[in-house]
Scaffold this active site. Sequence first.
Site, PDB file in Angstrom:
ATOM      1  NE  ARG A  45       0.213   1.476   3.349  1.00 41.32           N
ATOM      2  CZ  ARG A  45       1.143   2.367   3.606  1.00 41.32           C
ATOM      3  NH1 ARG A  45       2.409   1.982   3.766  1.00 41.32           N
ATOM      4  NH2 ARG A  45       0.892   3.645   3.694  1.00 41.32           N
ATOM      5  N   GLY A  46       0.277   2.404  -0.126  1.00 40.10           N
ATOM      6  CA  GLY A  46       1.061   3.624  -0.286  1.00 40.10           C
ATOM      7  C   GLY A  46       1.177   3.887  -1.783  1.00 40.10           C
ATOM      8  CB  ALA A  47       0.374   6.880  -3.812  1.00 45.22           C
ATOM      9  NE  ARG A  88      -6.209   0.749  -1.734  1.00 45.80           N
ATOM     10  CZ  ARG A  88      -5.515   1.325  -0.728  1.00 45.80           C
ATOM     11  NH1 ARG A  88      -4.223   1.112  -0.628  1.00 45.80           N
ATOM     12  NH2 ARG A  88      -6.120   2.108   0.139  1.00 45.80           N
ATOM     13  CD  GLN A 197      -2.931   2.873   6.786  1.00 41.77           C
ATOM     14  OE1 GLN A 197      -3.502   3.228   7.809  1.00 41.77           O
ATOM     15  NE2 GLN A 197      -3.567   2.720   5.641  1.00 41.77           N
ATOM     16  CG  ASP A 238      -2.975   8.170  -1.314  1.00 49.36           C
ATOM     17  OD1 ASP A 238      -2.925   8.709  -0.189  1.00 49.36           O
ATOM     18  OD2 ASP A 238      -2.598   7.005  -1.532  1.00 49.36           O
ATOM     19  CG  ASN A 248      -2.032  11.595   2.629  1.00 53.41           C
ATOM     20  OD1 ASN A 248      -1.519  10.680   1.976  1.00 53.41           O
ATOM     21  ND2 ASN A 248      -1.665  11.833   3.871  1.00 53.41           N
ATOM     22  CE  LYS A 249      -4.883   5.704   4.447  1.00 53.36           C
ATOM     23  NZ  LYS A 249      -5.914   4.897   3.721  1.00 53.36           N
TER      24      LYS A 249
HETATM   25  O1  MRU Z   1      -4.490   3.221   2.122  1.00 54.30           O
HETATM   26  P1  MRU Z   1      -3.000   3.412   1.999  1.00 54.30           P
HETATM   27  O2  MRU Z   1      -2.240   2.849   3.151  1.00 54.30           O
HETATM   28  O3  MRU Z   1      -2.493   2.935   0.656  1.00 54.30           O
HETATM   29  O4  MRU Z   1      -2.821   4.984   2.029  1.00 54.30           O
HETATM   30  C1  MRU Z   1      -1.529   5.520   1.990  1.00 54.30           C
HETATM   31  C2  MRU Z   1      -1.463   6.988   2.146  1.00 54.30           C
HETATM   32  O5  MRU Z   1      -2.462   7.659   2.289  1.00 54.30           O
HETATM   33  C3  MRU Z   1      -0.099   7.606   2.051  1.00 54.30           C
HETATM   34  O6  MRU Z   1      -0.011   8.731   2.858  1.00 54.30           O
HETATM   35  C4  MRU Z   1       0.151   8.020   0.596  1.00 54.30           C
HETATM   36  O7  MRU Z   1      -0.052   6.943  -0.268  1.00 54.30           O
HETATM   37  C5  MRU Z   1       1.507   8.552   0.383  1.00 54.30           C
HETATM   38  S1  MRU Z   1       2.702   7.290   0.464  1.00 54.30           S
HETATM   39  C6  MRU Z   1       4.225   7.874   0.056  1.00 54.30           C
END
Ligand code: MRU
Length: 346
Positions: A45-47, A88, A197, A238, A248-249
């Site tokens: 996970r994470g963009a 996603r 996270q 994201d 973002n999250k």
């Molecule tokens: O749902 P996730 O864990 O994929 O969400 C991740 C985030 O929101 C991060 O902050 C974002 O992807 C930036 S990661 C460098």
Amino acid sequence: MIKTLEWTEEGVLMIDQRLLPTEEVYPVFRTYEEVAYAIKEMVVRGAPAIGVAAAMGVALGARDTKTDDAAEFDQAFNHICQVIGSTRPTAVNLFWAIERMRNLYASLKTQNASLSEIRQRLIAEAQQMHVEDIAANRSMGRFGAELIPDGATVLTHCNAGALATAGYGTALGVIRAAVEAGKKIAVFADETRPFLQGARLTAWELHKDNIPVTLITDNMAGHFMKAGKVDCIVVGADRIASNGDVANKIGTYSVAVLAKENNIPFYVAAPISTLDLNIASGEQIPIEERVTTEVTHVKGAQLAPEGINVANPAFDVTPNRYVAAIITERGVARPPYTESLRRLAK
Ligand code: MRU
């Protein structure tokens, strides 16, 4: 160095982020369907990490397509891209990565490349994206570190670290680079309900690197800001719209508003691949809704009454007016973002 994901002959190796911090397990995902599953179920996970995993998934699917017929391969390739693209919806890096693989395939086709060359080149492209992502994070770190004063306490939300990227991290890359530059930095990590996270991943990464980190629940952030204990905020993204609105999250928006109220700079660190200059504002960003059990349960333990109504948007959008700067691998964008982001993306 934390290994998030890696191309191997057997498939895509990934650290299973669902099991951290208590178990460090590296399963291999051997088909493109398995890679799609890993993205959807948050093994990875994470963009930026999602983007690289998607490219590797496309390469894996293309490599293992059992045909020597160009038309059949074409159909299979489109299907693979479609399956991986429907995992996603919010992180634009997923679509950016698939588009890059599609563009390479299209240009090889016009050059009449053989299927075996196409397969090899797609694998090489996915590996190249892995290398480029780490380089982008290092560069972002150098630009971002200049914004972080020596002795600062930085608050971050979610995990925008090595685990969210091919390595080093975006927001945590900035923190790492500041530390490497000799600055004394401490971090507040929001736990980041409901998927945790911050508690599970950010705290783990920073602790492993001996960077002083204090874990707080999300609702404590305002208290520490008002008490003067936070010098700046750095988060990842994201998807960033052309006007600088940032998805973002979930919970990032609340942090940004609290930061403004307390005169604390709120910075976003993200690679150019996270920019979506095709959309005018954050209102056009699709927000993923995830399963309700992420809210009602923690590790199988029920927290809420049976049958209760639950909402679980995984992301929110922070309007550009709360964002002091966007740190990219090509430099730091300041408002007005419609101009500064376009200039950097060129
Ligand atoms: O749902 P996730 O864990 O994929 O969400 C991740 C985030 O929101 C991060 O902050 C974002 O992807 C930036 S990661 C460098």
